[in-house]
Write a protein that holds these residues in place. Structure first.
Motif, PDB file in Angstrom:
ATOM      1  N   ASN A   1      -0.845   4.755  -0.384  1.00 40.80           N
ATOM      2  CA  ASN A   1       0.434   4.036  -0.402  1.00 40.80           C
ATOM      3  C   ASN A   1       1.520   4.892  -1.039  1.00 40.80           C
ATOM      4  O   ASN A   1       2.671   4.912  -0.584  1.00 40.80           O
ATOM      5  N   ALA A   2       1.174   5.629  -2.114  1.00 43.54           N
ATOM      6  CA  ALA A   2       2.182   6.468  -2.783  1.00 43.54           C
ATOM      7  C   ALA A   2       2.658   7.577  -1.852  1.00 43.54           C
ATOM      8  O   ALA A   2       3.868   7.811  -1.715  1.00 43.54           O
ATOM      9  N   ASP A   3       1.719   8.274  -1.206  1.00 38.15           N
ATOM     10  CA  ASP A   3       2.116   9.370  -0.309  1.00 38.15           C
ATOM     11  C   ASP A   3       2.921   8.846   0.880  1.00 38.15           C
ATOM     12  O   ASP A   3       3.776   9.555   1.406  1.00 38.15           O
ATOM     13  N   THR A   4       2.646   7.636   1.309  1.00 42.54           N
ATOM     14  CA  THR A   4       3.431   7.050   2.404  1.00 42.54           C
ATOM     15  C   THR A   4       4.848   6.735   1.929  1.00 42.54           C
ATOM     16  O   THR A   4       5.831   7.100   2.589  1.00 42.54           O
ATOM     17  N   ALA A   5       4.949   6.081   0.792  1.00 42.87           N
ATOM     18  CA  ALA A   5       6.277   5.668   0.306  1.00 42.87           C
ATOM     19  C   ALA A   5       7.190   6.865   0.061  1.00 42.87           C
ATOM     20  O   ALA A   5       8.406   6.788   0.283  1.00 42.87           O
ATOM     21  N   TYR A   6       6.611   7.973  -0.401  1.00 38.11           N
ATOM     22  CA  TYR A   6       7.423   9.156  -0.734  1.00 38.11           C
ATOM     23  C   TYR A   6       7.441  10.205   0.380  1.00 38.11           C
ATOM     24  O   TYR A   6       7.992  11.289   0.190  1.00 38.11           O
TER      25      TYR A   6
ATOM     26  N   ILE B   1       6.625  -0.820  -0.412  1.00 38.79           N
ATOM     27  CA  ILE B   1       5.413  -0.265  -1.039  1.00 38.79           C
ATOM     28  C   ILE B   1       5.641  -0.063  -2.533  1.00 38.79           C
ATOM     29  O   ILE B   1       4.790  -0.401  -3.368  1.00 38.79           O
ATOM     30  N   LEU B   2       6.806   0.477  -2.879  1.00 36.50           N
ATOM     31  CA  LEU B   2       7.071   0.764  -4.297  1.00 36.50           C
ATOM     32  C   LEU B   2       7.297  -0.495  -5.125  1.00 36.50           C
ATOM     33  O   LEU B   2       7.289  -0.443  -6.354  1.00 36.50           O
ATOM     34  N   ALA B   3       7.484  -1.623  -4.447  1.00 31.77           N
ATOM     35  CA  ALA B   3       7.594  -2.896  -5.169  1.00 31.77           C
ATOM     36  C   ALA B   3       6.219  -3.452  -5.521  1.00 31.77           C
ATOM     37  O   ALA B   3       6.110  -4.416  -6.280  1.00 31.77           O
ATOM     38  N   GLY B   4       5.172  -2.864  -4.951  1.00 32.09           N
ATOM     39  CA  GLY B   4       3.837  -3.431  -5.140  1.00 32.09           C
ATOM     40  C   GLY B   4       3.031  -2.708  -6.196  1.00 32.09           C
ATOM     41  O   GLY B   4       3.212  -1.516  -6.441  1.00 32.09           O
ATOM     42  N   ALA B   5       2.145  -3.450  -6.832  1.00 27.88           N
ATOM     43  CA  ALA B   5       1.119  -2.895  -7.726  1.00 27.88           C
ATOM     44  C   ALA B   5       1.726  -2.030  -8.838  1.00 27.88           C
ATOM     45  O   ALA B   5       2.762  -2.360  -9.406  1.00 27.88           O
ATOM     46  N   SER B   6       1.059  -0.895  -9.130  1.00 25.93           N
ATOM     47  CA  SER B   6       1.508   0.024 -10.185  1.00 25.93           C
ATOM     48  C   SER B   6       1.352   1.438  -9.635  1.00 25.93           C
ATOM     49  O   SER B   6       0.665   1.642  -8.630  1.00 25.93           O
ATOM     50  N   PRO B   7       1.962   2.454 -10.284  1.00 28.55           N
ATOM     51  CA  PRO B   7       1.788   3.827  -9.778  1.00 28.55           C
ATOM     52  C   PRO B   7       0.327   4.230  -9.641  1.00 28.55           C
ATOM     53  O   PRO B   7      -0.062   4.876  -8.671  1.00 28.55           O
ATOM     54  N   GLN B   8      -0.501   3.843 -10.610  1.00 26.49           N
ATOM     55  CA  GLN B   8      -1.912   4.215 -10.551  1.00 26.49           C
ATOM     56  C   GLN B   8      -2.585   3.614  -9.326  1.00 26.49           C
ATOM     57  O   GLN B   8      -3.350   4.283  -8.625  1.00 26.49           O
TER      58      GLN B   8
ATOM     59  N   MET C   1       3.642  -4.327   1.304  1.00 28.30           N
ATOM     60  CA  MET C   1       3.742  -3.406   2.435  1.00 28.30           C
ATOM     61  C   MET C   1       3.686  -4.148   3.767  1.00 28.30           C
ATOM     62  O   MET C   1       4.447  -3.856   4.694  1.00 28.30           O
ATOM     63  N   CYS C   2       2.801  -5.141   3.865  1.00 26.02           N
ATOM     64  CA  CYS C   2       2.630  -5.842   5.143  1.00 26.02           C
ATOM     65  C   CYS C   2       3.869  -6.653   5.523  1.00 26.02           C
ATOM     66  O   CYS C   2       4.109  -6.893   6.715  1.00 26.02           O
ATOM     67  N   VAL C   3       4.646  -7.069   4.534  1.00 28.93           N
ATOM     68  CA  VAL C   3       5.871  -7.817   4.846  1.00 28.93           C
ATOM     69  C   VAL C   3       6.870  -6.891   5.547  1.00 28.93           C
ATOM     70  O   VAL C   3       7.486  -7.255   6.552  1.00 28.93           O
ATOM     71  N   ALA C   4       6.986  -5.668   5.039  1.00 28.19           N
ATOM     72  CA  ALA C   4       7.870  -4.694   5.704  1.00 28.19           C
ATOM     73  C   ALA C   4       7.319  -4.316   7.074  1.00 28.19           C
ATOM     74  O   ALA C   4       8.078  -4.192   8.048  1.00 28.19           O
ATOM     75  N   LEU C   5       6.002  -4.139   7.172  1.00 30.53           N
ATOM     76  CA  LEU C   5       5.404  -3.809   8.476  1.00 30.53           C
ATOM     77  C   LEU C   5       5.699  -4.900   9.492  1.00 30.53           C
ATOM     78  O   LEU C   5       5.949  -4.628  10.666  1.00 30.53           O
TER      79      LEU C   5
END
Ligand code: SF4
Length: 335
Positions: free
Chosen positions: A75-80, A95-102, A165-169
């Motif tokens: 998810n991180a590599d996709t968002a960036y 994607i960046l609104a979800g979860a945490s960086p880790q 992520m799925c909401v944006a998809l």
């Protein structure tokens, strides 16, 4: 935790055949959800097929001008990713609104589609839950249901889908590519997740042994007018109470295309084409947005603790449309 066998095939066909051949086998990639579920005995696979060695780790242009996201890209590599940020900033923002960086560093695109609900009762084997144990009842309908659904619910289940992520998809009309024992198929994201009905144990239409290989984004990315607005209890590491993904196309001051998808309100990301159609040809102003919000929430039902989501949802939709209309946004910083 139950004992289970573990294999790590290097070929896609082998992985698919392995899961298809073993009842109760599961794929594992980042493991950010399934391991939690195994620890509390909600998921009890007897075999884990680790797919991290499969060649599904690229993001590539498609022949029709879109972008193909490999299922194992994090998810991180996709968002960036440069192309995602430039052409599909709505997806990056969600994607960046979800979860945490880790978690985003571990979680994969394919795995994100399979996130299971965070309904408290689903995670507690001592409580009734039709999704975990069909026929046992629903602890949430007459219980504590603050995070639960207000649209598309059934008498069996009022769980929400937890993904950002799925909401944006859904707003972008993504298509999920799948390979299974019977071959390949393409599934529009609108059909991938399902409403609970009387079989809430099924979150999606994937069949045993089928593996998501990629997610295709169509060419249209709404990069000039978009927003992902997420309302939650904390600024970071919290699931949406309500979220709104908006993509608009505007010519002069008139809206020529509109997508609005909601998260945190239903068993799947929620869209209503009649509501989006109400915006076409209208000026991109608040006066056009209020009735659209009402249309999107038409039929919403509260269950007590979550009834506030109906009004919250309407206000969030109007605000998200205003933000998208005013141009590119960076209102939500990654946490
Ligand atoms: Fe289970 Fe769905 Fe009821 Fe939650 S809302 S307890 S997941 S049946």
């Amino acid at each position: 935790m139950n004992s289970f066998s573990y294999v790590r095939p290097a070929e896609i066909d082998l992985a698919v055949r392995d899961v298809a051949a073993h009842q109760e086998a599961k794929f594992i990639a980042g493991g950010t959800n399934i391991l939690d579920l195994m620890k509390v005995n909600v998921e009890r696979p007897n075999r884990l097929v680790d797919i991290n060695q499969l060649p599904l780790t690229t993001i590539e242009n498609t022949a029709d001008g879109g972008l193909r996201l490999g299922a194992l890209v994090t998810n991180a590599d996709t968002a960036y990713h440069e192309e995602v940020e430039k052409r599909y900033p709505l997806l990056s923002q969600a994607i960046l609104a979800g979860a945490s960086p880790q978690l985003r560093n571990m979680a994969t695109n394919g795995g994100n589609l399979f996130q299971r609900t965070r309904c408290y009762y689903f995670y507690d084997p001592a409580m009734p839950c039709n999704k975990r144990q069909p026929g046992s009842g629903c602890g949430a309908i007459n219980g504590y249901n603050r995070i639960h659904a207000i649209l598309g619910t059934s008498e069996s289940c009022i769980a929400t889908h937890p993904s950002d992520m799925c909401v944006a998809l859904r707003a972008l009309d993504a298509v999920v590519q799948v390979l299974g024992p019977l071959g390949e198929r393409s599934i529009p994201i609108a059909e991938f997740h399902r409403l609970p009905g009387d079989e809430p144990q099924y979150d999606n239409i994937i069949k045993p042994g089928e593996l998501v290989t990629a997610i295709d984004l169509p060419a249209k990315g709404f990069a000039d007018h978009y927003t992902y607005l997420k309302v939650r209890d904390r600024a970071s590491y919290a699931f949406a109470l309500v979220s709104v993904a908006v993509g608009l196309e505007i010519d002069g001051d008139q809206i020529t295309d509109a997508r609005i998808a909601l998260g945190g309100v239903a068993h799947k990301p929620w869209r209503r084409s009649e509501a989006e159609a109400m915006l076409i040809g209208k000026p991109a102003q608040k006066a056009s947005f209020v009735s659209v919000a009402q249309k999107l929430l038409e039929g919403a039902r509260g269950y007590g603790h979550n009834t506030f989501k109906i009004e919250l949802g309407k206000r969030a939709i109007v605000r998200a449309l205003e933000q998208a209309a005013s141009g590119p946004t960076n209102l939500l910083q990654p946490m």
